[in-house]
Scaffold this motif. Structure first.
Motif, PDB file in Angstrom:
ATOM      1  N   SER A 240      40.342   5.708 -48.720  1.00 26.45           N
ATOM      2  CA  SER A 240      40.005   6.096 -47.472  1.00 26.45           C
ATOM      3  C   SER A 240      39.687   5.375 -46.433  1.00 26.45           C
ATOM      4  N   THR A 241      39.318   4.054 -46.849  1.00 30.94           N
ATOM      5  CA  THR A 241      38.957   2.797 -46.014  1.00 30.94           C
ATOM      6  C   THR A 241      40.116   1.984 -46.262  1.00 30.94           C
ATOM      7  N   PRO A 242      41.447   2.027 -45.778  1.00 28.80           N
ATOM      8  CA  PRO A 242      42.468   1.143 -45.966  1.00 28.80           C
ATOM      9  C   PRO A 242      42.317  -0.428 -45.535  1.00 28.80           C
ATOM     10  N   ILE A 243      41.388  -0.518 -44.694  1.00 30.57           N
ATOM     11  CA  ILE A 243      41.141  -1.954 -44.419  1.00 30.57           C
ATOM     12  C   ILE A 243      40.598  -2.911 -45.617  1.00 30.57           C
ATOM     13  N   LEU A 244      40.166  -2.276 -46.498  1.00 32.32           N
ATOM     14  CA  LEU A 244      39.502  -2.981 -47.836  1.00 32.32           C
ATOM     15  C   LEU A 244      40.824  -3.688 -48.418  1.00 32.32           C
ATOM     16  N   ALA A 245      41.801  -2.786 -48.569  1.00 35.21           N
ATOM     17  CA  ALA A 245      42.870  -3.334 -49.286  1.00 35.21           C
ATOM     18  C   ALA A 245      43.322  -4.392 -48.743  1.00 35.21           C
ATOM     19  N   GLU A 246      43.409  -4.318 -47.345  1.00 32.87           N
ATOM     20  CA  GLU A 246      44.177  -5.441 -46.682  1.00 32.87           C
ATOM     21  C   GLU A 246      43.309  -6.661 -46.433  1.00 32.87           C
ATOM     22  N   ILE A 247      42.053  -6.599 -46.425  1.00 35.03           N
ATOM     23  CA  ILE A 247      41.114  -7.842 -46.676  1.00 35.03           C
ATOM     24  C   ILE A 247      41.370  -8.383 -47.806  1.00 35.03           C
ATOM     25  N   SER A 248      41.428  -7.593 -49.100  1.00 41.80           N
ATOM     26  CA  SER A 248      41.464  -8.254 -50.382  1.00 41.80           C
ATOM     27  C   SER A 248      42.980  -8.969 -50.426  1.00 41.80           C
ATOM     28  N   ALA A 249      44.055  -8.394 -49.682  1.00 37.56           N
ATOM     29  CA  ALA A 249      45.335  -8.774 -49.793  1.00 37.56           C
ATOM     30  C   ALA A 249      45.189 -10.166 -49.210  1.00 37.56           C
ATOM     31  N   PHE A 250      44.563 -10.206 -47.864  1.00 35.82           N
ATOM     32  CA  PHE A 250      44.393 -11.399 -46.903  1.00 35.82           C
ATOM     33  C   PHE A 250      43.615 -12.520 -47.972  1.00 35.82           C
ATOM     34  N   GLU A 251      42.694 -12.047 -48.695  1.00 32.82           N
ATOM     35  CA  GLU A 251      41.971 -13.176 -49.657  1.00 32.82           C
ATOM     36  C   GLU A 251      42.823 -13.758 -50.634  1.00 32.82           C
ATOM     37  N   ARG A 252      43.736 -12.830 -51.225  1.00 29.24           N
ATOM     38  CA  ARG A 252      44.743 -13.362 -52.103  1.00 29.24           C
ATOM     39  C   ARG A 252      45.811 -14.177 -51.599  1.00 29.24           C
ATOM     40  N   THR A 253      46.084 -13.795 -50.332  1.00 26.67           N
ATOM     41  CA  THR A 253      47.210 -14.811 -49.604  1.00 26.67           C
ATOM     42  C   THR A 253      46.470 -16.230 -49.183  1.00 26.67           C
ATOM     43  N   MET A 254      45.519 -16.318 -48.928  1.00 22.58           N
ATOM     44  CA  MET A 254      44.730 -17.583 -49.022  1.00 22.58           C
ATOM     45  C   MET A 254      44.799 -18.356 -50.191  1.00 22.58           C
TER      46      MET A 254
ATOM     47  N   VAL B 100      53.434 -21.898 -47.031  1.00 24.13           N
ATOM     48  CA  VAL B 100      53.463 -20.944 -45.900  1.00 24.13           C
ATOM     49  C   VAL B 100      53.743 -19.526 -46.248  1.00 24.13           C
ATOM     50  N   ARG B 101      53.187 -18.679 -45.902  1.00 17.92           N
ATOM     51  CA  ARG B 101      53.120 -17.102 -46.108  1.00 17.92           C
ATOM     52  C   ARG B 101      52.705 -16.443 -44.648  1.00 17.92           C
ATOM     53  N   VAL B 102      53.238 -15.451 -44.678  1.00 16.55           N
ATOM     54  CA  VAL B 102      52.964 -14.343 -43.533  1.00 16.55           C
ATOM     55  C   VAL B 102      52.350 -13.206 -44.072  1.00 16.55           C
ATOM     56  N   PHE B 103      51.229 -12.974 -43.205  1.00 17.44           N
ATOM     57  CA  PHE B 103      50.283 -11.826 -43.725  1.00 17.44           C
ATOM     58  C   PHE B 103      50.546 -10.738 -42.543  1.00 17.44           C
ATOM     59  N   THR B 104      50.787  -9.640 -42.872  1.00 16.68           N
ATOM     60  CA  THR B 104      50.800  -8.693 -41.803  1.00 16.68           C
ATOM     61  C   THR B 104      49.814  -7.657 -42.141  1.00 16.68           C
ATOM     62  N   ALA B 105      49.082  -7.490 -40.870  1.00 12.22           N
ATOM     63  CA  ALA B 105      47.991  -6.760 -40.902  1.00 12.22           C
ATOM     64  C   ALA B 105      48.254  -5.414 -39.956  1.00 12.22           C
TER      65      ALA B 105
ATOM     66  N   HIS C 202      51.032 -10.126 -37.101  1.00 15.12           N
ATOM     67  CA  HIS C 202      51.377 -11.082 -38.077  1.00 15.12           C
ATOM     68  C   HIS C 202      50.587 -12.441 -38.232  1.00 15.12           C
ATOM     69  N   TRP C 203      50.414 -12.785 -39.396  1.00 15.31           N
ATOM     70  CA  TRP C 203      49.724 -14.119 -39.424  1.00 15.31           C
ATOM     71  C   TRP C 203      50.342 -15.134 -40.214  1.00 15.31           C
ATOM     72  N   LEU C 204      50.268 -16.243 -39.708  1.00 17.03           N
ATOM     73  CA  LEU C 204      50.784 -17.549 -40.577  1.00 17.03           C
ATOM     74  C   LEU C 204      49.529 -17.986 -41.491  1.00 17.03           C
ATOM     75  N   VAL C 205      49.786 -18.126 -42.790  1.00 18.24           N
ATOM     76  CA  VAL C 205      48.716 -18.517 -43.814  1.00 18.24           C
ATOM     77  C   VAL C 205      49.315 -19.855 -44.445  1.00 18.24           C
ATOM     78  N   TRP C 206      48.780 -21.112 -44.250  1.00 22.21           N
ATOM     79  CA  TRP C 206      49.398 -22.082 -44.937  1.00 22.21           C
ATOM     80  C   TRP C 206      48.123 -23.002 -45.440  1.00 22.21           C
ATOM     81  N   ARG C 207      48.469 -24.035 -46.341  1.00 26.17           N
ATOM     82  CA  ARG C 207      47.608 -24.908 -46.744  1.00 26.17           C
ATOM     83  C   ARG C 207      47.979 -26.082 -45.881  1.00 26.17           C
TER      84      ARG C 207
END
Ligand SMILES: [Fe+2]
Lengths: 279, 261
Positions: B106-120, B156-161, B188-193
């Motif tokens: 019921s707090t969908p932002i949680l899944a998104e935050i965790s997905a962002f951390e995994r993308t990083m 390089v990855r694209v993270f979509t929020a 959309h966010w670009l994520v890269w090293r």
């Protein structure tokens, strides 16, 4: 000097990458945790290669699960081989234990029963792995917290027998001997006297956590005095053996670990001086 | 007495709290009884996995607070025995878990935050490619420009929020209170090293997202400009695309520039 003697080393930890590269400490060799570098690329790889240019290395793993009845994880083995081909370590090691059953990974070093069935099982797998990687394999004794009722021999007999039949070497973790001795109530010195010197190629030293009734192998403290004493005893029994300190948690600044390694060196010098005088 | 396979099955069952048949195979002594001995292993199993979740998802932990994080970690560990060789992969299912499991769903932002951390984390460990430079681009003759194609760096990855998850991540990372969870327009966010080996991210404008997507789908420069025509005035396209191309090269996002033959 013996080709298998590297001197005094430390575990290469991510926290110390920069320090090691910048200060090039007077250390004979580094042991790397193989799994830390089983990634495609990035920071760990960069530092690994940069540091490797200046120091000999050996590879130490935790995921081989040599005693598991699951089939050997060939993907893992391929990655291990790739890493070994890449950094050309003097040897590679893992623990005499099992970590997974039915592909569920405990990520822990779980104990084996000390019996003929386990010996046969481990020996076959060690032979395969050693042949596959093409380097000398060292099996390390783990800290353990329980004994199986179907164990038929002492742990030192078990490990000797495997080394003998599989044609591998032993990485003797002095702290693990101490921890297990306390947990099971055997004499740590009996353990060392029981290990066949012919097979011992490396020592580990590490810290533990003492809970009174039992001791846990946490690698998050300085080396305890009784372990230093046991190390002295091990030097008398096994002579000059490549020695390193493992620290995996509450990692202090590099200079502190270096100072601890200097203690190990000093103890070894004292023991060998005594030996020389006696002879 | 069970053989080795059975013994390991029973031990594994014990770690996963399925049954305690293994206790019949453990030596009991007065120093420490066999249940205490077995518990040492069971506790170590849970603690190790919990530390892994904490280490991989520090910002999610802050967002949830200690109590809810504990509940989440305990439940995730119970439902997700580790099937991975490396703990690095243990939390791969965490975004999916948070997305589907009450009360987190019921707090969908949680899944998104965790997905962002995994993308990083993914970007951090990605393969070490070479990086093309601004000079490489400049050395291409004008008549070849329409045929330019790009290969992006492996990190390089694209993270979509759909939520303000990245903004919340940033706030918490800097020890500020996160803004309230808002479902806004997709970002959309670009994520890269980066060249310094650290993970970077940057929001993508609508045009740069389209441009990135087209280049990533192996379109050449002429095709990319053609697609952009539907979104931006024609006379701004060359300036716009040049701006992004130089930016991407400076960030180290591009592995290779080739000429479509
Ligand atoms: Fe060890």
């Amino acid at each position: 000097m013996d080709n298998d003697y590297l001197g005094f080393g430390l575990g290469l930890r991510i926290d110390h990458f920069q320090d090691v590269l910048e200060t090039r400490p007077d250390i004979d060799w580094f042991e790397i945790l193989s799994e830390n570098f089983m990634v495609a690329g990035g920071k760990p790889h960069y530092y690994l290669h940069a540091i490797r240019e200046h120091y000999p290395m050996v590879m130490h793993g935790v995921s081989l699960s040599i005693g598991s009845t699951d089939p050997i994880d060939t993907d893992y083995l391929k990655q291990l081989k790739r890493l070994a081909d890449d950094i050309e370590p003097k040897w590679f090691s893992d623990h005499l234990c099992w970590t997974s059953y039915n592909h569920i990974n405990s990520h822990d070093l779980l104990p084996l029963p000390y019996n003929e069935e386990a010996i046969n099982h481990v020996v076959e797998r060690v032979k395969f792995v050693q042949e596959y990687i093409g380097l000398t394999f060292l099996l390390e004794n783990v800290s353990s917290y329980l004994t199986f009722t179907n164990s038929e021999m002492e742990e030192w007999e078990f490990i000797n027998e495997i080394a003998k039949r599989a044609g591998c070497k032993i990485l003797l973790d002095i702290n693990n001997v101490y921890v297990s001795a306390r947990n099971h109530g055997f004499s740590a010195k009996d353990y060392l006297l029981g290990i066949d010197p012919e097979y011992v190629q490396q020592f580990h030293l590490a810290g533990h956590s003492d809970f009174g009734d039992y001791v846990i192998d946490t690698h998050d403290h300085d080396i305890a005095d009784p372990v230093w004493e046991l190390y002295r005893f091990a030097l008398k029994r096994f002579g000059q053996v490549s020695t390193m300190i493992e620290r995996d948690d509450h990692i202090p600044p590099f200079k502190d670990l270096y100072a601890e390694l200097c203690i190990a060196k000093k103890i070894a010098e004292e023991e060998f001086k005594k030996y020389a005088r006696a002879n | 007495m069970p053989g080795l396979t059975k013994l390991q099955q029973q031990f594994s069952d014990y770690l996963l709290s399925r049954n305690d048949e293994i206790s019949a195979c453990i030596v009991d002594d007065e120093r420490l009884n066999k249940h205490t001995r077995l518990e040492i292993y069971k506790n170590a199993y849970a603690i190790r996995l919990k530390i892994c979740i904490e280490t991989d998802h520090p910002v999610l932990g802050k967002y949830l607070g200690d109590k809810l994080f504990e509940t989440m970690a305990d439940d995730y560990i119970k439902k997700h025995p580790s099937h991975c060789t490396s703990l690095r992969d243990y939390c791969n299912d965490l975004p999916g878990y948070l997305d589907k499991t009450e009360p987190f769903t019921s707090t969908p932002i949680l899944a998104e935050i965790s997905a962002f951390e995994r993308t990083m984390l993914d970007a951090f460990d990605a393969y070490d490619d070479k990086r093309a430079t601004v000079e490489d681009l400049k050395s291409i003759k004008a008549n070849k420009w329409p045929s330019i194609k790009l290969d992006f760096h492996s990190s390089v990855r694209v993270f979509t929020a759909n939520w303000n998850s990245v903004e919340s991540w940033q706030a918490l990372k800097n020890d500020h209170a996160p803004p309230g969870a808002i479902k806004g327009t997709q970002q959309h966010w670009l994520v890269w090293r980066g060249v310094d080996l650290l993970t970077q991210f940057k929001s993508l404008t609508n045009e740069s997202y389209i441009m990135f997507n087209r280049f990533e789908s192996a379109d050449n420069y002429a095709d990319v400009c053609e697609t952009l025509l539907a979104h931006v005035p024609e006379d701004t396209i060359s300036e716009l695309t040049l701006k992004y191309l130089f930016e991407w090269l400076n960030y180290g996002l591009i592995k290779n520039i080739s000429i479509d033959s």
